[in-house]
Scaffold this motif. Sequence first.
Motif, mmCIF file in Angstrom:
data_model
loop_
_atom_site.group_PDB
_atom_site.id
_atom_site.type_symbol
_atom_site.label_atom_id
_atom_site.label_comp_id
_atom_site.label_asym_id
_atom_site.label_seq_id
_atom_site.Cartn_x
_atom_site.Cartn_y
_atom_site.Cartn_z
ATOM 1 N N GLY A 227 0.804 -1.207 0.000
ATOM 2 C CA GLY A 227 0.000 0.000 0.000
ATOM 3 C C GLY A 227 0.840 1.260 0.000
ATOM 4 N N ALA A 228 1.936 1.260 0.771
ATOM 5 C CA ALA A 228 2.802 2.433 0.815
ATOM 6 C C ALA A 228 3.480 2.664 -0.524
ATOM 7 N N ALA A 229 3.937 1.594 -1.155
ATOM 8 C CA ALA A 229 4.581 1.740 -2.463
ATOM 9 C C ALA A 229 3.595 2.266 -3.500
ATOM 10 N N TRP A 230 2.372 1.762 -3.479
ATOM 11 C CA TRP A 230 1.362 2.231 -4.432
ATOM 12 C C TRP A 230 1.050 3.706 -4.199
ATOM 13 N N ALA A 231 0.924 4.110 -2.951
ATOM 14 C CA ALA A 231 0.604 5.497 -2.631
ATOM 15 C C ALA A 231 1.697 6.435 -3.126
ATOM 16 N N ARG A 232 2.958 6.074 -2.930
ATOM 17 C CA ARG A 232 4.056 6.945 -3.368
ATOM 18 C C ARG A 232 4.153 6.993 -4.888
ATOM 19 N N ALA A 233 3.854 5.885 -5.561
ATOM 20 C CA ALA A 233 3.923 5.886 -7.026
ATOM 21 C C ALA A 233 2.836 6.749 -7.639
ATOM 22 N N HIS A 234 1.649 6.780 -7.039
ATOM 23 C CA HIS A 234 0.520 7.483 -7.637
ATOM 24 C C HIS A 234 0.350 8.916 -7.121
ATOM 25 N N TYR A 235 0.814 9.196 -5.906
ATOM 26 C CA TYR A 235 0.536 10.507 -5.324
ATOM 27 C C TYR A 235 1.764 11.192 -4.747
ATOM 28 N N GLY A 236 2.932 10.651 -4.934
ATOM 29 C CA GLY A 236 4.116 11.296 -4.390
ATOM 30 C C GLY A 236 5.344 10.909 -5.173
ATOM 31 N N ALA A 237 6.465 10.861 -4.503
ATOM 32 C CA ALA A 237 7.723 10.429 -5.087
ATOM 33 C C ALA A 237 8.064 9.058 -4.547
ATOM 34 N N ALA A 238 9.181 8.513 -5.021
ATOM 35 C CA ALA A 238 9.538 7.142 -4.660
ATOM 36 C C ALA A 238 9.694 6.953 -3.162
ATOM 37 N N GLN A 239 10.149 7.983 -2.465
ATOM 38 C CA GLN A 239 10.383 7.854 -1.031
ATOM 39 C C GLN A 239 9.784 9.028 -0.269
ATOM 40 N N SER A 240 8.601 9.478 -0.666
ATOM 41 C CA SER A 240 7.923 10.566 0.037
ATOM 42 C C SER A 240 7.467 10.095 1.411
ATOM 43 N N ARG A 241 7.234 11.075 2.284
ATOM 44 C CA ARG A 241 6.673 10.729 3.596
ATOM 45 C C ARG A 241 5.231 10.294 3.406
ATOM 46 N N LEU A 242 4.914 9.131 3.910
ATOM 47 C CA LEU A 242 3.580 8.563 3.695
ATOM 48 C C LEU A 242 2.508 9.410 4.350
ATOM 49 N N THR A 243 2.791 9.961 5.511
ATOM 50 C CA THR A 243 1.774 10.729 6.238
ATOM 51 C C THR A 243 1.427 12.035 5.542
ATOM 52 N N ASP A 244 2.287 12.502 4.625
ATOM 53 C CA ASP A 244 2.004 13.754 3.930
ATOM 54 C C ASP A 244 1.153 13.550 2.678
ATOM 55 N N LEU A 245 0.925 12.327 2.278
ATOM 56 C CA LEU A 245 0.180 12.050 1.054
ATOM 57 C C LEU A 245 -1.319 12.194 1.304
ATOM 58 N N PRO A 246 -2.113 12.530 0.286
ATOM 59 C CA PRO A 246 -3.562 12.694 0.466
ATOM 60 C C PRO A 246 -4.233 11.364 0.784
ATOM 61 N N VAL A 247 -5.440 11.440 1.301
ATOM 62 C CA VAL A 247 -6.160 10.226 1.694
ATOM 63 C C VAL A 247 -6.509 9.384 0.472
ATOM 64 N N ALA A 248 -6.563 10.001 -0.705
ATOM 65 C CA ALA A 248 -6.846 9.221 -1.907
ATOM 66 C C ALA A 248 -5.764 8.201 -2.184
ATOM 67 N N ALA A 249 -4.578 8.365 -1.608
ATOM 68 C CA ALA A 249 -3.492 7.414 -1.801
ATOM 69 C C ALA A 249 -3.727 6.095 -1.072
ATOM 70 N N LEU A 250 -4.800 5.991 -0.305
ATOM 71 C CA LEU A 250 -5.111 4.745 0.404
ATOM 72 C C LEU A 250 -5.905 3.764 -0.450
ATOM 73 N N ARG A 251 -6.115 4.068 -1.722
ATOM 74 C CA ARG A 251 -6.861 3.187 -2.630
ATOM 75 C C ARG A 251 -8.318 3.014 -2.192
ATOM 76 N N ILE A 252 -8.941 4.136 -1.847
ATOM 77 C CA ILE A 252 -10.353 4.142 -1.484
ATOM 78 C C ILE A 252 -11.121 4.865 -2.576
ATOM 79 N N ASP A 253 -12.446 4.686 -2.594
ATOM 80 C CA ASP A 253 -13.250 5.262 -3.674
ATOM 81 C C ASP A 253 -13.395 6.773 -3.500
ATOM 82 N N ASP A 254 -13.833 7.431 -4.572
ATOM 83 C CA ASP A 254 -13.911 8.894 -4.584
ATOM 84 C C ASP A 254 -14.916 9.428 -3.577
ATOM 85 N N GLN A 255 -16.031 8.730 -3.370
ATOM 86 C CA GLN A 255 -17.030 9.217 -2.412
ATOM 87 C C GLN A 255 -16.471 9.250 -0.993
#
Length: 484
Positions: free
Chosen positions: A149-177
């Motif tokens: 999950g962390a790797a997917w979040a950084r690939a789609h919403y950040g950089a390769a080694q971004s801080r996970l806590t700074d990424l948006p909630v959409a990086a958790l692979r949840i639906d738009d609603q």
Amino acid sequence: MCDGISKRVVSMWFPRLASDRVLRARPVDGAFALTLKAKNTERIYCLNRAAEQAGLGRGMSFADARAFCPDLISQPARPDLDRAFLASLRRWATRYCPWVGYEGMDGLVLDVSGATHLWGGEPMMLADMRARVSRAGLELRLGLGESRGAAWARAHYGAAQSRLTDLPVAALRIDDQMVTALQRLGLRCIGDLTVAARAPLARRFGPDLMLRLDQAMGHVSEPIMPESVAPQFATRMSLPDPIGLTEDVMGITARLLRPLCDKLKAQEMGARRLCLTLRRVDQGHQQVELRLAAPMRDPSRILPLFERGVGEVDAGFGIDQMRIEATLIVPLPAQQIGSGQSSPDQLNDLITRIGTRIGLENIQRFLPADSHIPERAFSIAPAAFSKPETGWVAPRPRPLCLFPPEPIAARGPQPPVQFRWRRMRLTTGRAIGPERIAPEWWLSDDTWRTGLRDYWQVDTREGRRLWLFYTPQNPGWFAQGEFT
């Protein structure tokens, strides 16, 4: 995981996989998009960077896209080819680690735990990935983390080694609603969720939100299932010196066939189509395709069938690489051959040889059909794709030669003593019959509208053995076949 080795996962996301696949083969200047029909509307399926800069986006109707960008170049999308291309990328990614799985329709996930040191560390490995993919003409975004999950979040919403806590909630692979509802509560990044009370969030959004959060933080593991690799029935040989003689090419072909047939035998498979690829020193390629009438894995039988195709090859300045592949395989289990069994190998080889000249579909055989009507008692099928059947059922002998009914001058229900047929005057010597055949009323057939037919086998004194029939409803005599 062994002690001392932490789990490391890489997410490879190809955001323009479909368009990059097409543009690699045929580059274009300007905006380009692939379209796919959804709910009776052509919509943008994938697009290049120039099209995005022109204001286009995925899901936009194609009509609106053309209005925004009149110079848009487009073509229909091929999701099946995209999946095959992603499969080839998955095989390529196994150079970094053996555990490579799919991540949706445009991504891969790699478990590189314990393998990064082979590339000089994680930064060197990621740099090698970017360089190789860039040379291939693909856009790639990478994410690295201790969980999938962390790797997917950084690939789609950040950089390769971004801080996970700074990424948006959409990086958790949840639906738009769910993303919109969390943002309205002021929970905009993953860090906000980690400090919030879990129980109220679980009651309001269900267990999926907490599961995705725990997966991203590494508290709940996600397995990476590598794709099972199907055996590749192909062999290749690079030659130290170019060759051009037919005898030399056939000799190398024989050497390539032996290990290929061994692979087929080990898997109890047989080849129905083989492709021999010859690479010339000028980087040109020529292919010799061999379609077999029956599955084979005997190199001594297959090799002579390549002679005609190899003899037509233009070797140019020489051939320096040869590859043979079984492009169509079917199960061929081992069989016990006894002394009383007859082998159809010679017939299949003959069909293959003739088929290389005129096409396998043009070599046909007759098969029995369930009908008592003479014209419908057989069907015609390609001999290479059907098996001979012995289920011919007929109450009386049938002539080998059938032709459309030809009227003859005669009267009465009994066979004529003398009659003329095809400008020959014939005399009946013996007549056997009648055999009454009724039409199949459930089928419309203009040739049988006269109703019943009484068939007779008529042996003439002149040597002709004819198959005649009489029509009682509309009195008349006809000839329809000849016995040999």
